[in-house]
Design a protein around this motif. Structure first.
Motif, mmCIF file in Angstrom:
data_model
loop_
_atom_site.group_PDB
_atom_site.id
_atom_site.type_symbol
_atom_site.label_atom_id
_atom_site.label_comp_id
_atom_site.label_asym_id
_atom_site.label_seq_id
_atom_site.Cartn_x
_atom_site.Cartn_y
_atom_site.Cartn_z
ATOM 1 N N PHE A 156 18.586 -26.857 8.542
ATOM 2 C CA PHE A 156 17.996 -28.056 9.131
ATOM 3 C C PHE A 156 18.304 -28.143 10.626
ATOM 4 O O PHE A 156 17.510 -28.669 11.398
ATOM 5 C CB PHE A 156 18.521 -29.310 8.422
ATOM 6 C CG PHE A 156 17.866 -29.558 7.093
ATOM 7 C CD1 PHE A 156 16.559 -30.023 7.010
ATOM 8 C CD2 PHE A 156 18.561 -29.336 5.920
ATOM 9 C CE1 PHE A 156 15.954 -30.254 5.787
ATOM 10 C CE2 PHE A 156 17.967 -29.570 4.686
ATOM 11 C CZ PHE A 156 16.658 -30.024 4.623
ATOM 12 N N TRP A 157 19.482 -27.667 11.020
ATOM 13 C CA TRP A 157 19.835 -27.703 12.442
ATOM 14 C C TRP A 157 18.827 -26.908 13.267
ATOM 15 O O TRP A 157 18.381 -27.350 14.320
ATOM 16 C CB TRP A 157 21.240 -27.136 12.647
ATOM 17 C CG TRP A 157 22.344 -28.076 12.294
ATOM 18 C CD1 TRP A 157 22.238 -29.206 11.548
ATOM 19 C CD2 TRP A 157 23.716 -27.966 12.669
ATOM 20 N NE1 TRP A 157 23.471 -29.801 11.420
ATOM 21 C CE2 TRP A 157 24.393 -29.068 12.099
ATOM 22 C CE3 TRP A 157 24.446 -27.034 13.413
ATOM 23 C CZ2 TRP A 157 25.763 -29.261 12.272
ATOM 24 C CZ3 TRP A 157 25.810 -27.231 13.586
ATOM 25 C CH2 TRP A 157 26.464 -28.342 13.015
ATOM 26 N N LEU A 158 18.476 -25.713 12.771
ATOM 27 C CA LEU A 158 17.520 -24.872 13.493
ATOM 28 C C LEU A 158 16.154 -25.546 13.562
ATOM 29 O O LEU A 158 15.495 -25.556 14.612
ATOM 30 C CB LEU A 158 17.412 -23.513 12.813
ATOM 31 C CG LEU A 158 16.408 -22.516 13.415
ATOM 32 C CD1 LEU A 158 16.784 -22.186 14.854
ATOM 33 C CD2 LEU A 158 16.345 -21.246 12.576
ATOM 34 N N LEU A 159 15.726 -26.125 12.445
ATOM 35 C CA LEU A 159 14.445 -26.808 12.420
ATOM 36 C C LEU A 159 14.437 -28.004 13.363
ATOM 37 O O LEU A 159 13.445 -28.257 14.065
ATOM 38 C CB LEU A 159 14.125 -27.269 10.991
ATOM 39 C CG LEU A 159 13.917 -26.161 9.950
ATOM 40 C CD1 LEU A 159 13.778 -26.760 8.559
ATOM 41 C CD2 LEU A 159 12.699 -25.319 10.294
ATOM 42 N N ALA A 160 15.549 -28.732 13.417
ATOM 43 C CA ALA A 160 15.635 -29.921 14.266
ATOM 44 C C ALA A 160 15.518 -29.577 15.741
ATOM 45 O O ALA A 160 14.985 -30.365 16.529
ATOM 46 C CB ALA A 160 16.944 -30.662 14.001
ATOM 47 N N VAL A 161 16.012 -28.395 16.128
ATOM 48 C CA VAL A 161 15.935 -27.974 17.525
ATOM 49 C C VAL A 161 14.486 -27.942 18.015
ATOM 50 O O VAL A 161 14.191 -28.270 19.174
ATOM 51 C CB VAL A 161 16.593 -26.585 17.704
ATOM 52 C CG1 VAL A 161 16.247 -25.994 19.067
ATOM 53 C CG2 VAL A 161 18.100 -26.696 17.547
ATOM 54 N N PHE A 162 13.567 -27.581 17.143
ATOM 55 C CA PHE A 162 12.159 -27.473 17.521
ATOM 56 C C PHE A 162 11.374 -28.748 17.208
ATOM 57 O O PHE A 162 10.541 -29.189 18.006
ATOM 58 C CB PHE A 162 11.505 -26.285 16.801
ATOM 59 C CG PHE A 162 12.102 -24.953 17.167
ATOM 60 C CD1 PHE A 162 11.735 -24.313 18.347
ATOM 61 C CD2 PHE A 162 13.044 -24.346 16.353
ATOM 62 C CE1 PHE A 162 12.282 -23.091 18.693
ATOM 63 C CE2 PHE A 162 13.600 -23.130 16.690
ATOM 64 C CZ PHE A 162 13.222 -22.499 17.867
ATOM 65 N N VAL A 163 11.642 -29.333 16.049
ATOM 66 C CA VAL A 163 10.824 -30.444 15.581
ATOM 67 C C VAL A 163 11.148 -31.750 16.300
ATOM 68 O O VAL A 163 10.239 -32.477 16.736
ATOM 69 C CB VAL A 163 10.979 -30.629 14.056
ATOM 70 C CG1 VAL A 163 10.212 -31.873 13.591
ATOM 71 C CG2 VAL A 163 10.468 -29.394 13.316
ATOM 72 N N VAL A 164 12.430 -32.080 16.436
ATOM 73 C CA VAL A 164 12.811 -33.373 17.008
ATOM 74 C C VAL A 164 12.301 -33.556 18.439
ATOM 75 O O VAL A 164 11.707 -34.600 18.759
ATOM 76 C CB VAL A 164 14.337 -33.580 16.926
ATOM 77 C CG1 VAL A 164 14.750 -34.852 17.679
ATOM 78 C CG2 VAL A 164 14.784 -33.680 15.466
ATOM 79 N N PRO A 165 12.469 -32.580 19.349
ATOM 80 C CA PRO A 165 11.937 -32.779 20.708
ATOM 81 C C PRO A 165 10.415 -32.951 20.736
ATOM 82 O O PRO A 165 9.898 -33.761 21.512
ATOM 83 C CB PRO A 165 12.363 -31.501 21.442
ATOM 84 C CG PRO A 165 13.548 -31.012 20.696
ATOM 85 C CD PRO A 165 13.261 -31.341 19.257
ATOM 86 N N PHE A 166 9.708 -32.187 19.898
ATOM 87 C CA PHE A 166 8.249 -32.296 19.870
ATOM 88 C C PHE A 166 7.821 -33.680 19.401
ATOM 89 O O PHE A 166 6.966 -34.334 20.031
ATOM 90 C CB PHE A 166 7.658 -31.221 18.964
ATOM 91 C CG PHE A 166 6.186 -31.379 18.726
ATOM 92 C CD1 PHE A 166 5.281 -31.235 19.765
ATOM 93 C CD2 PHE A 166 5.702 -31.684 17.454
ATOM 94 C CE1 PHE A 166 3.916 -31.398 19.550
ATOM 95 C CE2 PHE A 166 4.350 -31.844 17.236
ATOM 96 C CZ PHE A 166 3.449 -31.699 18.291
ATOM 97 N N VAL A 167 8.409 -34.143 18.301
ATOM 98 C CA VAL A 167 8.051 -35.463 17.784
ATOM 99 C C VAL A 167 8.487 -36.553 18.758
ATOM 100 O O VAL A 167 7.773 -37.552 18.955
ATOM 101 C CB VAL A 167 8.678 -35.687 16.387
ATOM 102 C CG1 VAL A 167 8.468 -37.128 15.920
ATOM 103 C CG2 VAL A 167 8.071 -34.724 15.371
ATOM 104 N N SER A 168 9.629 -36.377 19.408
ATOM 105 C CA SER A 168 10.097 -37.367 20.379
ATOM 106 C C SER A 168 9.164 -37.470 21.580
ATOM 107 O O SER A 168 9.065 -38.522 22.215
ATOM 108 C CB SER A 168 11.515 -37.013 20.847
ATOM 109 O OG SER A 168 12.416 -37.063 19.765
ATOM 110 N N TYR A 169 8.471 -36.382 21.905
ATOM 111 C CA TYR A 169 7.487 -36.422 22.982
ATOM 112 C C TYR A 169 6.243 -37.196 22.552
ATOM 113 O O TYR A 169 5.677 -37.978 23.325
ATOM 114 C CB TYR A 169 7.075 -35.000 23.390
ATOM 115 C CG TYR A 169 5.890 -34.979 24.343
ATOM 116 C CD1 TYR A 169 6.062 -35.200 25.708
ATOM 117 C CD2 TYR A 169 4.590 -34.764 23.863
ATOM 118 C CE1 TYR A 169 4.971 -35.214 26.568
ATOM 119 C CE2 TYR A 169 3.498 -34.773 24.718
ATOM 120 C CZ TYR A 169 3.695 -34.991 26.066
ATOM 121 O OH TYR A 169 2.616 -35.023 26.913
#
Length: 253
Positions: free
Chosen positions: A16-29
């Motif tokens: 999940f940590w690896l996935l969060a690195v990519f997903v969270v910034p994109f969704v936060s944008y």
């Protein structure tokens, strides 16, 4: 809302940590997720989370919202996806749950085993009770399916309704492509109290109990969405069958 303490499943290193690195910034944008009210997900233990579904971008919003709540976002996914190379490995490694598609004895046993595993490992799972994007013209929750309540009743797991509103500004229902400008469109998220199913435990295997439990869940979700949207939903929930609509993409029965 006060800061939410992360659970061990989020603070412990995982895929999940690896996935969060990519997903969270994109969704936060794309989205500025704002939690409404003071209710939060349980910090520990199993739960079944039932969100509304009106945009194909919803799963990313829900996943990040759950991650911000300190829990790992695990979804109920189509069983066929678990047989896809690499993807199936990732789904299994992150604890995603294959859906029991048929109302059969084998499916009932599968649901019971899945519930026990959720309780044993203290995991939450996200299940869309509508099974697909709502067909309601105004994006209200439509008639529900029994997958979420079956899983909750089988393991005596808290069934938590959750709604969000604003995702349609990023990606409308059946829209091709995302609306990326302006960025950080407001998406409101409201978590409800667990749906009380205690009086249905004695007959949790019966069809009538499943129907009643599903009605309670959909009513709770609709009430939450009314609160977020500040308007009243139609008196009757949309039933695709009555309008000649096929419920394609269903994830439960």
């Amino acid at each position: 809302m006060s800061a939410v303490r992360a659970s061990a499943e989020k603070t412990r290193p995982s895929l999940f940590w690896l996935l969060a690195v990519f997903v969270v910034p994109f969704v936060s944008y794309t989205a500025r997720i704002r939690f409404v009210g003071s209710r939060t997900l349980p910090r520990d233990g199993a739960f079944v989370l039932a969100p509304n579904h009106y945009s194909e971008f919803d799963p990313l919003i829900v996943a990040v919202a759950v991650w911000k709540q300190g829990r790992a976002p695990r979804f109920m996914a189509k069983e066929s996806l678990f047989r896809v190379p690499v993807l199936g490995w990732a789904l299994r490694r992150t604890g995603m749950i294959p859906v029991a598609r048929a109302a059969s004895l084998a499916a009932a046993k599968q649901t019971l085993a899945q519930s026990k595993e959720l309780v044993e490992h203290g995991r939450g799972v996200i299940v869309y009770p509508e099974g697909t994007l709502t067909r309601d013209p105004d994006l209200w929750p439509m008639r529900g399916k029994s997958g979420a309540v079956r899983l909750a009743l089988a393991g005596d797991i808290p069934l938590i309704p959750m709604v969000h509103w604003g995702t349609q500004e990023i990606m409308g229902r059946y829209q091709k492509g995302l609306s990326l400008w302006p960025p950080r469109k407001k998406v409101q998220v409201l978590i409800g109290d667990p749906v009380d199913l205690s009086d249905l435990k004695a007959r949790k295997g019966s069809h009538s109990a499943m129907v009643e439990a599903t009605d309670r869940l959909m009513a709770a979700m609709t009430a939450l969405l009314e609160e977020v949207r500040g308007e009243k939903a139609p008196a009757e929930r949309w039933n695709p069958a009555e309008h000649g609509q096929k419920e394609t993409g269903r994830l439960d029965s």
